[in-house]
Structures are given as C-alpha cells and as structure tokens.
Design an enzyme around this catalytic site. Structure first.
Site, PDB file in Angstrom:
ATOM      1  CG  ASP A  26      -2.248   1.146   1.167  1.00 42.34           C
ATOM      2  OD1 ASP A  26      -2.665   0.874   0.391  1.00 42.34           O
ATOM      3  OD2 ASP A  26      -1.675   2.212   2.582  1.00 42.34           O
ATOM      4  CD  GLU A  64      -2.360   2.278  -3.593  1.00 40.84           C
ATOM      5  OE1 GLU A  64      -3.091   3.050  -3.515  1.00 40.84           O
ATOM      6  OE2 GLU A  64      -1.590   3.011  -2.688  1.00 40.84           O
TER       7      GLU A  64
HETATM    8  C1  GLC Z   1      -3.937   3.567  -0.700  1.00 38.19           C
HETATM    9  C2  GLC Z   1      -5.331   2.965  -0.032  1.00 38.19           C
HETATM   10  C3  GLC Z   1      -6.207   4.067   0.374  1.00 38.19           C
HETATM   11  C4  GLC Z   1      -5.238   4.325   1.829  1.00 38.19           C
HETATM   12  C5  GLC Z   1      -3.865   5.296   1.476  1.00 38.19           C
HETATM   13  C6  GLC Z   1      -3.510   5.905   2.605  1.00 38.19           C
HETATM   14  O1  GLC Z   1      -3.008   4.563  -1.338  1.00 38.19           O
HETATM   15  O2  GLC Z   1      -5.696   2.242  -0.769  1.00 38.19           O
HETATM   16  O3  GLC Z   1      -7.030   3.505   0.849  1.00 38.19           O
HETATM   17  O4  GLC Z   1      -6.106   5.843   1.838  1.00 38.19           O
HETATM   18  O5  GLC Z   1      -2.976   4.297   0.994  1.00 38.19           O
HETATM   19  O6  GLC Z   1      -3.279   4.265   3.510  1.00 38.19           O
END
Ligand code: GLC
Length: 641
Positions: free
Chosen positions: A277, A319
């Site tokens: 993430d 991500e």
């Molecule tokens: C990623 C997640 C998102 C979250 C962010 C901070 O982008 O997909 O939902 O707000 O991380 O953790």
C-alpha cells in the site's frame, strides 16, 4: 538477477522431499545474497551489523514458514509465473460490507465460482484503529485478525480452503504508516525514545517546515499539512495521509527489520499476493515531494529479495497510483528489473478509460498507453475500472496539450462531467478532495452510477438505462480482454449504485470514497435469474467475458497486447495474439454508430471474404458495406481466422 531467471534455474534441478525445502532455501539465499547486501548497505551505509541481523531474521522466518506453504512455494517455482495466466480474475471486497465476516465469506465461495472469480482482494482485516480509520488503512496490527471479521482460526481455515480450490488471496501490507494507536505509536507517546525513532518525530517546527515546503498534501480537505502535534509526547510527527496515520521512518534500519518480519508473518498466513500500500511514499527527503524516490525503490527491492528467499511463492503488487512514466518503475529497473513488484495497478489505463467515457474519444487513451515505457516480460498488470479509492485524473498534461486541449480546463471538464455539475451528463458521482487553490480533485462513485445507471433509473428512462448498461459492458469488456489480471470491485458485477449511508456516519461523512463501497445486495443476487433487469444483464455479460477469457489462451499475459490505430477516434482497438490465434478488441465510445475500415481488419486477419466472427455474440456476420459498423457504445471481440 531477474526473479524469473532464478525461478528457472531452481526449477531445473528441483530437489525432492522435505529437506529439499531447506536446500532450495540455501540456494535462494546464495543466489540473492550479493544483491541483498548491496541494496541494504547502499540504503544503510556502515550498518553491517544490522544486515547480519537481517540475515538471521531470514533464517528464522524460513524455519517457521508452515510446511504447506513451503510446498506451495516449490510448486510455484517449478511452474513459472503463475500470475501471468489469463485464467485469473479478481474481486476486491470489504468482508463486513460483503458478507459480515470471514465465516460468512466461506459460504460465498460458490458465488465467486458462479461468476468465475478465483482471486480475492480482501480489504484490511487486521486490527484497526477505532473510529475513523481510512477504510481500514490505519492498522494496529499487521497480522492479528480484527475481531469484527472473526478469529485467526477463521482466516487460517479460509486460506486453506482457498488453496484447496486453487483460488488466490491478496491482502494489504500497509507499509508506509501505522495507526496512531499502533503499539509503537502508543509507546512513543509514552516517551519511549526507541519507538519515537521509528517515526519522524520532531520537538519543534524547524524540520517539519523544511519538509512541508515541498511535500504535497494528499488529503487537503480533511488533513491539511504533513505533520501533527502530539501533546502526549510534545512532538510533531509526520502524517502525510490522515493525522492519525504516522509515517514510518525507514531511514532507521530497525524499521525495515521490524516491518520485514511483519511482511513475512503476513505471508505465512497463506497470502499469495501482498498489496504494497502507498509504496511510492516510503522514503522522505527534504527538498523533494518524497514520492518515487530512488531509495524507496531500493527499499522495495530489499523487501522483495528477502521475501524471495523465505517465501518465494508470494508476490507483490505495487499500489503506485502515480504518473504513468513512474508506475512501471515499480517493476524494478536496471539490475533490479523484476526485483521489485511482480504486479502493478494499471492506473493509467483506468483513468484514461474514464476520460474516453466523458469525451467519447480514445485519443488520450491510446497516446498515454503508447507513451508508457514497456513493462518487463515477467511482470503483469491489475486492470480495473475502479477500486475502493477515488478515480484520480492521472494523465500527463503534455499529452492533453498535444491533443489541443488545455490541461486545467480539461481536468475541470472531467470533474464537472462526473460530479453532477453538467445537466446533460448521465454520470452521478461526487468530488473527492477538491483543492480550490489548484483546481485539482478526484472522482468517487460506483461504476454503475458513474456510467449513468442511477440517473436513468431515477428518471425511469428505459433508453438511458440501456445506454448505461452498454457503457458498463464496454468498460468491463475492455478490461477483461486486456493483458493482466482483471479486478472487479464487489457489487459492480450486479450494477450496484452509490451508497449514500456514509453521510449519516460521523466517522465517514468527510470521505466520499464511501459512496463507492456499497453493501452487497444479496436480494439482487437472488434475482439474477430474472431476465431483462440491469443486474442480471450486467452479471451475465461479465460471466461471459470471464468464460471466454479463461477458454482462450490468447488472454495469457505474454507481453503481447498490441494497440492499434483503428482510424476512428471514437474506437479503441487492441489485439491479443498467441501464434496464429488472435482476438481484436474494438470498443466504440461514441453514442452514435461508428465505422472502421474493413481493409485494415482484413489485412490483420479478422475479416475474411467479407465475413467476421465476434466471440461475444458468437456470431459470424457479413459486412454491410466496405466498412465495419459498431453500434453506439458497442464492444466486439473479433476472432482471427
Ligand atoms: C492507499 C489506499 C487508500 C488509503 C491510502 C493510505 O492508497 O488504497 O485507501 O487511503 O493508501 O493508507
């Protein structure tokens, strides 16, 4: 060395039996040792002693990895890049919103099977902060199941069941930050100096001001600035996302060590894909925007290489919702190619599809994809039309300008189109994190609501409803034909509309992403046999795309997705090939009939003697004229003959 090459070498001489696992582990450690050492000491010069502790950690993690998973690791090493098969189709869901808890999810496995889903992304399941928690991304533990979802045994039983069924499980690793109630943060607040050093903590504004001079704001409406004052410890702490999410300080190697342990323990729960993430944010440096820094890439390689040694069957998803040219870097570059993440979200494809819906043209889509640097052959994409987050307008301004559009005006048009600021637009979405000073904003809403179904149903407009269904079919069909793993957000398969209940929840009201995280409507599912209603039509379309995809080997990702210029700006065209077999995917974004040159398609082998076969309708048709016609919003999967 590239991971797939290591796989091939190991697969060439697979030792048998139990002690073979240990032998293969030693080989992997030997194969990766130099790279590991170099990457570690480049990041942490002079910290040989910590590196030795890292090596000891690798050893103890390997020893405690469950036997069943070691066995699966070996099978995966032998079978090559399992994630590049065209048979994987994913669904992303919040367990509590889908079916209450993990036990409930077990009962829903037949539902996934009925649609053809065999890859699950379960949204954060481990213990979370109470109250506001960023949709689960403010964690209190990396491995302990939050009691809201069930017990540790429930998760173990589920993962064993998924393995038995040949289904893959993806879980998040919130690698950039913890909740302010995470045990380290609690100890830091109580004055523990070691725990304070795991975060970026400062007694005054001197350093925070220097960072903030160049750090952008991620949640400007709800969490302006990048630091939060913590009265208990009388210090500022870096909080790039929400004020209750403390950024981990990876310049301290102890953070890496502790987080690697968390990662390996997460892998041991039976996870097949770990979603890294917000990984673009991992390294912070004064004077930069602290995104996509070379040190962040090195750090990701370290995680990757370490996991490769202890749990080689487990892969990583990046991500990285960043600029198109930056995204591919998360596959690893140069000597680290293939040594970062095996999968990344194709955020550019996603954002450009929405641009095509609003403009009815495909020029930006093609230009953006054509200009992306190629991905390594051993890596693949997650293709999706939307996820649990907002839809960001992540295009390159230069590409917008080259098409003759003014970038700020064009972005404004897209926000207006999707966020109910234009009467004539069929879309019903909301704006997320609007920043009046820059005009930037992002879009939220379910696929069906953004594509016109909600507005048409509210207006009882049958014509509008069928146009909306055609848009939904077009978007899913383009993603399901593309190279990579398609990922459907739960509920989109039955055309779920926006969920406005978050407006009454004080912990959620400020975050319009909850609009697009509806509770699954099982009554609708029970009615899927009723013909002619939107949910049944959408579900049937999706099942058909999935079935055709898994029946046809052209859809495996062999790095072969070729974009074509259809000669018509409204029609997006790409081709999937495997030897002489091929499928040409054509999508008309216009709401009028459009045509493409039949001569071009004949030369590519998709029209023979004036006839063409569409896999979706399973029909062979005659050309009406010298041109191939595509009805408004039509999608064709032409079969090469
Ligand atoms: C990623 C997640 C998102 C979250 C962010 C901070 O982008 O997909 O939902 O707000 O991380 O953790």
């Amino acid at each position: 060395m590239n991971q797939s090459a290591v796989h091939r070498i190991l697969a060439g001489r697979p030792p048998k039996g139990r002690e073979s696992y240990a032998k293969a582990y030693s080989m992997r450690l030997a194969a990766n040792f130099t790279l590991l050492q170099e990457a570690f000491l480049e990041l942490y010069p002079g910290r040989e002693e910590v590196f030795m502790r890292f090596c000891e950690l690798l050893d103890s993690q390997f020893k405690k990895r469950p036997e069943a998973l070691k066995k699966q690791d070996m099978e995966r090493l032998r079978s090559g890049n399992w994630y590049q098969s065209g048979n994987w189709v994913g669904m992303q869901l919040y367990v509590d919103r889908f079916c209450e808890d993990l036990k409930g999810l077990e009962k829903k496995l037949p539902y996934f099977e009925s649609l053809g889903i065999n890859y699950l992304h379960l949204m954060p399941l481990t213990r979370q902060r109470k109250g506001e928690n960023d949709g689960g991304y403010a964690v209190n533990s990396y491995t302990e199941v939050d009691e809201r979802f069930g017990s540790q045994e429930d998760l173990e039983r589920l993962t064993a069941l998924l393995r038995e069924k040949g289904m893959a499980l993806m879980l998040d690793f919130v690698v950039n930050h913890t909740a302010d109630s995470f045990p380290w943060a609690e100890k830091a607040k109580a004055g523990d100096a070691h725990c304070q050093s795991l975060y970026y903590t400062y007694p005054d504004r001197h350093i925070p001001d220097q960072f903030e001079a160049s750090l952008p704001e991620i949640f400007p409406e709800t969490s302006p600035g990048n630091f939060t004052w913590i009265p208990e410890m009388e210090k500022w702490v870096m909080t790039v996302f929400n004020s209750y999410q403390w950024d981990l300080n990876y310049s301290n190697p102890e953070v890496f060590l502790a987080m690697f342990k968390n990662l390996a323990d997460l892998a041991d729960l039976g996870v097949d894909v770990v979603r890294f993430d917000a990984l673009a944010f991992l390294w912070k440096k004064i004077g930069t925007d602290s995104q996509n820094l070379p040190e962040a890439h090195r750090l990701i390689s370290l995680f990757r290489l370490g996991l490769q040694v202890v749990a080689p069957g487990v892969i990583l998803l990046a991500e990285a919702i960043v600029a198109p040219a930056q995204i591919v870097k998360y596959f690893g570059e140069g000597r680290m190619q293939g040594n970062e993440c095996e999968i990344a979200y194709h955020a550019t494809f996603m954002a450009c599809l929405w641009n095509s819906i609003a403009t009815k043209k495909t020029l930006l889509l093609r230009k953006s994809l054509e200009n992306m640097p190629p991905k390594p052959d051993a890596c693949t994409w997650i293709n999706y039309i939307r996820c649990h987050d907002d839809i960001g307008l992540g295009f390159d301004d230069a590409h917008i300008a080259e098409l003759g559009w003014d970038p700020p005006q064009h972005r404004r048009f897209l926000l207006d189109y999707f966020c109910q600021r234009l009467d004539w637009s069929p879309a019903k979405g909301a704006i997320f994190m609007y920043n009046p000073s820059t005009g930037d904003g992002r879009i939220t809403g379910t696929a069906a609501s953004l594509l016109g179904l909600e507005k048409a149903m509210d207006a009882d407009d049958p014509e509008g409803i069928s146009m909306a269904i055609a848009r939904i079919r077009l978007m899913h069909g383009l993603v399901l034909g593309a190279a990579g793993i398609p990922m459907v957000y739960a509920g989109d398969e039955i055309g779920m509309l926006n969920d406005y209940s978050y407006l009454k929840d004080p912990d959620r009201v400020d975050d319009s992403r909850w609009l697009n995280r509806p509770f699954q409507d099982w009554d609708k599912v029970a009615d899927l046999d009723k013909p002619g209603i939107p949910s049944s039509i959408i579900f049937k379309d999706l099942s058909q795309f999935i079935r055709l995809r898994t029946e046809n080997s052209v859809f495996d990702d062999r790095g072969d997705m070729r974009l074509h210029d259809s000669g018509n700006d409204h029609i997006f065209a790409y081709e999937r090939r495997s030897g002489t077999d091929g499928v040409m995917v054509l999508g008309n974004f216009d709401e009028k009939t459009q045509v493409v040159d039949a001569g071009w398609l004949a030369r590519q082998g998709y029209i023979r003697e004036g006839r063409y076969t569409d896999l979706l309708s399973a029909e062979t048709s005659e050309l009406q004229s010298g041109l191939l016609e595509l009805k408004p919003l039509a999608l064709l999967w032409l079969k090469r003959s």
